[in-house]
Design an enzyme around this catalytic site. Structure first.
Site, PDB file in Angstrom:
ATOM      1  N   ARG A  11     -32.644  76.888  79.297  1.00  0.00           N
ATOM      2  CA  ARG A  11     -33.339  77.154  78.036  1.00  0.00           C
ATOM      3  C   ARG A  11     -33.543  75.846  77.264  1.00  0.00           C
ATOM      4  O   ARG A  11     -33.388  75.801  76.056  1.00  0.00           O
ATOM      5  CB  ARG A  11     -32.567  78.170  77.190  1.00  0.00           C
ATOM      6  CG  ARG A  11     -33.474  78.958  76.267  1.00  0.00           C
ATOM      7  CD  ARG A  11     -32.702  79.769  75.248  1.00  0.00           C
ATOM      8  NE  ARG A  11     -33.611  80.572  74.447  1.00  0.00           N
ATOM      9  CZ  ARG A  11     -33.334  81.054  73.250  1.00  0.00           C
ATOM     10  NH1 ARG A  11     -32.159  80.846  72.690  1.00  0.00           N
ATOM     11  NH2 ARG A  11     -34.214  81.760  72.593  1.00  0.00           N
ATOM     12  N   TRP A  56     -22.879  84.422  66.176  1.00  0.00           N
ATOM     13  CA  TRP A  56     -22.519  83.180  66.885  1.00  0.00           C
ATOM     14  C   TRP A  56     -22.999  83.312  68.326  1.00  0.00           C
ATOM     15  O   TRP A  56     -22.374  83.980  69.135  1.00  0.00           O
ATOM     16  CB  TRP A  56     -21.015  83.004  66.829  1.00  0.00           C
ATOM     17  CG  TRP A  56     -20.432  81.804  67.482  1.00  0.00           C
ATOM     18  CD1 TRP A  56     -20.761  81.252  68.695  1.00  0.00           C
ATOM     19  CD2 TRP A  56     -19.372  80.988  66.982  1.00  0.00           C
ATOM     20  NE1 TRP A  56     -19.994  80.170  68.972  1.00  0.00           N
ATOM     21  CE2 TRP A  56     -19.123  79.985  67.930  1.00  0.00           C
ATOM     22  CE3 TRP A  56     -18.604  81.025  65.829  1.00  0.00           C
ATOM     23  CZ2 TRP A  56     -18.129  79.025  67.764  1.00  0.00           C
ATOM     24  CZ3 TRP A  56     -17.620  80.068  65.664  1.00  0.00           C
ATOM     25  CH2 TRP A  56     -17.388  79.076  66.622  1.00  0.00           C
ATOM     26  N   ASP A  57     -24.095  82.657  68.611  1.00  0.00           N
ATOM     27  CA  ASP A  57     -24.744  82.782  69.927  1.00  0.00           C
ATOM     28  C   ASP A  57     -24.314  81.635  70.842  1.00  0.00           C
ATOM     29  O   ASP A  57     -23.794  80.617  70.390  1.00  0.00           O
ATOM     30  CB  ASP A  57     -26.268  82.759  69.695  1.00  0.00           C
ATOM     31  CG  ASP A  57     -27.046  83.439  70.809  1.00  0.00           C
ATOM     32  OD1 ASP A  57     -26.445  83.797  71.836  1.00  0.00           O
ATOM     33  OD2 ASP A  57     -28.268  83.611  70.645  1.00  0.00           O
ATOM     34  N   ASP A 111     -29.261  91.691  75.321  1.00  0.00           N
ATOM     35  CA  ASP A 111     -30.605  91.454  74.784  1.00  0.00           C
ATOM     36  C   ASP A 111     -31.539  92.598  75.145  1.00  0.00           C
ATOM     37  O   ASP A 111     -32.667  92.651  74.658  1.00  0.00           O
ATOM     38  CB  ASP A 111     -31.178  90.148  75.346  1.00  0.00           C
ATOM     39  CG  ASP A 111     -30.740  88.957  74.523  1.00  0.00           C
ATOM     40  OD1 ASP A 111     -30.195  89.162  73.427  1.00  0.00           O
ATOM     41  OD2 ASP A 111     -30.947  87.819  74.979  1.00  0.00           O
ATOM     42  N   CYS A 126     -22.072  86.458  70.594  1.00  0.00           N
ATOM     43  CA  CYS A 126     -23.280  86.754  71.365  1.00  0.00           C
ATOM     44  C   CYS A 126     -23.416  85.645  72.388  1.00  0.00           C
ATOM     45  O   CYS A 126     -23.021  84.512  72.136  1.00  0.00           O
ATOM     46  CB  CYS A 126     -24.470  86.747  70.394  1.00  0.00           C
ATOM     47  SG  CYS A 126     -26.074  86.888  71.187  1.00  0.00           S
TER      48      CYS A 126
HETATM   49  C1  DGJ Z   1     -30.134  85.142  72.455  1.00  0.00           C
HETATM   50  C2  DGJ Z   1     -29.608  86.328  71.700  1.00  0.00           C
HETATM   51  O1  DGJ Z   1     -29.006  87.216  72.575  1.00  0.00           O
HETATM   52  C3  DGJ Z   1     -30.767  86.963  70.947  1.00  0.00           C
HETATM   53  O2  DGJ Z   1     -30.327  88.111  70.290  1.00  0.00           O
HETATM   54  C4  DGJ Z   1     -31.335  85.967  69.975  1.00  0.00           C
HETATM   55  O3  DGJ Z   1     -30.380  85.667  68.995  1.00  0.00           O
HETATM   56  C5  DGJ Z   1     -31.756  84.710  70.719  1.00  0.00           C
HETATM   57  N1  DGJ Z   1     -30.709  84.201  71.549  1.00  0.00           N
HETATM   58  C6  DGJ Z   1     -32.205  83.655  69.750  1.00  0.00           C
HETATM   59  O4  DGJ Z   1     -32.479  82.472  70.372  1.00  0.00           O
END
Ligand code: DGJ
Length: 747
Positions: free
Chosen positions: A445, A479-480, A550, A528
């Protein structure tokens, strides 16, 4: 609950009302695993479970007249190289190159309660009498090293937790190459292995396979996370065991990095289960006086099927793993703008969505990715945690206040462990990314992993984000973390340190979580990782909810939430109603079905409500009202029962029943409609058979009346559980045919 030590036979019996776990100190001083399973009577002579006989080709590890062979002994913590030809739980390289050890029993401690294993997350107790702990101290005199095996048994749950600590006292350093958190052996192989495996957008599908001789395992080598591929969980169940009957042994690792969960069956049918940090790229040198602490394994025993195992994990993880003020509070109904705008928004767009959200009863607005640096797409900006004033002229603090003036709480998205090369952070600190100097650094990504094994990196990120949070009014943080680690190598350490840095990366993540959650104790954190790639118990210790996937398609979510519920409580599952056609699958399901699925989680919306018709908005209002009324039951006080399995048939169903069995909410969902099909009977679980319930069919239709209650009947729990609720074709047709769903409430 007790840990009983029989001095004459040197046997430890760890037990509570439901389970027994029995360890013996053998004649050679090593530990034998005599029994794990349903509670048996305590007595001195439990060594009858010891198995020892002369066999062809046997390596005898203890001088005559014994026939003791490590290969045929069910061991408590097997080591490498002394006549056991299976995979060990422990390997240590010594200065002379040998990996041979002999850890023998020295002493033990039994005490009330449970001690933390800082800096690692773990389950805990609030009162000392909730649990009892046994620590077994073993020692190898040649290298002068201690092994401490710790067992905690809970009073109110069929649960034993385990961890391992190594303390080195020798003058010469030693290098740990494998330190499993736990190893358990069973005397036969008549089991099936259950695990939760998948990928992005189809996380935690339930997989079951018969044990075979040899090795079967799941693992993560993804570095940054426990992964979407395989959850750090496995269970053994007897063939014929189903959701509600039969024996199950669950193993769940409280860890977010590389792990191994392995089952090995010998050709003599002995089954060995072990779990811990993956030995690949792990080598941990201990100097004199240094220690290594393994993560915790949580073992659940159930004599009544998989569903009971899950309920035990749910209660334990909800109340004795998750922490903080949100642990015991129903979660706010949120609206997240990700699928509504992606990166393309400005302040006015956000306020427009928020205004509509307030109108229908939403409580929290969450601003997702794209608010900072030059983050207009996923090629740039990660790492620059200062607001993009062109998009948000009032900054995050200004926006948060404007949202609060509307009557909503405000939260936002971060991805603190990552950096795009196109960012100020990377330009200033190119050496902070993980990668081998002189070699290609793979991107995922378009981003790279910051080296969180280095304290200065974690400190820097903390300073930056702490400022943003402190200046604004933040009630929630998502928090991703969106990539796995490749070319694992730290530029911040020497050759020896390379074997430590992947674990230290995870400790760095925990450290940042710890600092932020302590500094901002009122903020609700949701973890997340590209959806659900880090849905593990360790995350729940810091963030009591996790974005489940997602994939927001209601039908797909049935499988994902069903699988996730094997270990994780309903309240930990982030679940949103999103737009149709769905963005991942392009499938159209009714607004009603989307909500009926999302109710069994944290509940929120992930769409632009301005795009909905008045009728749909009135339906949304009713949905939110419903969730506000029922979230205490669904998220906090209820027990979750799986009723119909989406991996097996056309229909899915589940129910949440209050602990006092007075109230319940059930969801029934069909995949495809049937032509001229039979009536269905949905048999419920967990109710009081003698109680007369008011059963309501929730009729969620887009009309002015919105969620009208079409039917209400008085029915006994016995009828609902043994005869079932009849569901006619007519109902399912009226509910929309394909992908129809029905919600029932009982009071
Ligand atoms: C991945 C997450 O799972 C999504 O919900 C979203 O926050 C995106 N990243 C944003 O880049």
């Amino acid at each position: 609950m007790a840990v009983i030590h029989h001095q004459n036979t040197n046997i430890f019996h760890i037990c509570n009302e439901e389970l027994s776990y029995i360890i013996r100190v053998m004649e050679n001083g090593q530990l034998e695993n005599l029994y794990y399973g349903k509670r048996i009577h305590d007595r001195e002579g439990l060594e009858i479970f010891h198995e020892e006989e002369m066999r062809p080709q046997m390596t005898v590890s203890r001088p005559d007249p014994s026939f003791l062979s490590m290969h045929f002994t069910k061991q408590e913590y097997p080591v490498y190289g002394t006549g056991d030809y299976r995979s060990p739980a422990f390997t240590v390289a010594q200065p002379n190159g040998s990996r041979i050890v002999n850890f023998t029993y020295v002493s033990h401690k039994i005490y009330k309660g449970k001690v933390p294993i800082i800096p690692l997350p773990a389950t805990y107790v609030e009162q000392e009498d909730e649990a009892e702990t046994l620590e077994l101290l073993l020692h190898d005199s040649l290298i002068n090293t201690d092994l401490i095996l710790t067992y905690t048994v809970y009073r109110d749950y069929p649960v034993i937790t385990r961890n391992t600590r190594v303390c080195h006292h020798g003058d010469e350093p030693v290098t740990l190459e494998r330190v499993m958190s736990a190893s358990v052996e069973f005397p036969d192989m008549d089991y099936e292995m259950v695990h939760l495996s998948g990928a992005w957008a189809r996380e935690r599908y339930v997989k079951t396979r018969k044990l075979e001789m040899g090795i079967q395992a799941v693992q993560s080598l993804c570095g940054t996370c426990s992964s979407a591929d395989h959850n750090p969980f496995l269970a053994l169940k007897r063939p014929g065991t189903n959701e509600h009957q039969g024996e199950v042994f669950g193993f769940s690792l409280v860890y977010s990095g590389n792990y191994l969960a392995q089952i090995e069956v010998t050709t003599f049918d002995i089954t060995r289960v072990m779990m811990g940090i993956h030995p690949e790229n792990f080598f941990w040198t201990l100097e004199k006086g240094e220690e290594f602490q393994s993560p915790e394994v949580v073992m659940v025993y159930s004599d009544s099927g998989l569903n009971k195992m899950s309920q035990v994990y749910h209660r334990l993880y909800r109340t004795r793993l998750a922490r903080g003020m949100w642990r015991d509070r129903p979660r706010p109904i949120l609206l997240n703008n990700w699928e509504a705008t992606y990166f393309d928004f400005n302040e006015e767009d956000i306020l427009n969505i928020a205004r509509k959200a307030k109108e229908v009863g939403v409580e929290l607005f969450v601003l997702d990715d794209g608010w900072f640096g030059a983050r207009n797409d996923d090629y740039r900006g990660l790492g620059d945690w200062y607001v993009n004033m062109r998009k948000l002229p009032a900054g995050i603090s200004g926006l948060s206040r404007k949202i609060e003036e509307l009557g909503l709480k405000f939260g936002f998205w971060v991805e603190l462990e990552m950096v795009n090369k196109d960012s100020d952070l990377y330009r200033a600190h190119p050496d902070w990314v993980i990668g081998v100097p002189g070699r290609y650094e793979s991107q995922a990504r378009h981003q790279h992993v910051l080296d969180f094994s280095r304290k200065e990196v974690v400190d820097y990120i903390y300073e930056m984000i702490e400022k943003v949070i402190a200046e604004a009014s933040i009630s929630y943080i998502k928090w991703d973390m969106n990539r796995y680690m490749s070319e694992p190598f730290s530029r911040g350490t020497d050759a020896k340190g390379q074997g430590k840095f992947m674990h230290r990366y995870i400790l760095g993540v925990y450290d940042l979580y710890r600092r932020l959650t302590e500094r901002f104790p009122d903020i609700l954190f949701e973890s997340c990782a590209s959806g659900g790639a880090r849905f593990d118990p360790a995350m729940l210790y810091f963030a009591p909810q996790t974005w489940t996937s997602d994939d927001t398609d209601a039908l797909e979510r049935l499988k994902i939430q069903y699988g996730t519920s094997y270990v994780y409580p309903v309240v930990s599952m982030g679940s949103h109603v999103s737009a149709v056609p769905n963005h991942q699958l392009f499938r159209t399901t009714s607004l009603s079905t989307r909500a009926n699925v999302a109710y069994f989680g944290t509940f929120g919306y992930e769409l632009d409500l301005n795009m909905l018709s008045e009728e749909e908005l009135s339906q949304v209002r009713n949905q939110i009202e419903f969730m506000k009324e029922y979230r205490e039951l669904i998220q906090m006080e209820g027990d979750f029962y799986r009723l119909l399995n989406p991996f097996e048939g056309n229909d899915t169903a589940w129910i949440v029943v209050s602990r006092d069995r007075q109230k319940a909410v059930a969801g029934f969902y069909q995949r495809l409609n049937r032509v001229n099909g039979a009536w269905l009977r949905l048999r419920l679980r967990g109710l009081d058979p003698d109680r007369l319930y008011t059963l309501e069919w929730r009729w969620d239709k887009a009309s002015e009346r919105g969620d009208a209650r079409t039917a209400s009947r008085q029915v006994y729990g016995s009828e609902l559980m043994y005869a079932g609720i009849p569901i006619s074709r007519e109902i399912l047709n009226q509910k929309g045919g394909d992908f129809a769903s029905v919600l029932f409430t009982l009071s």
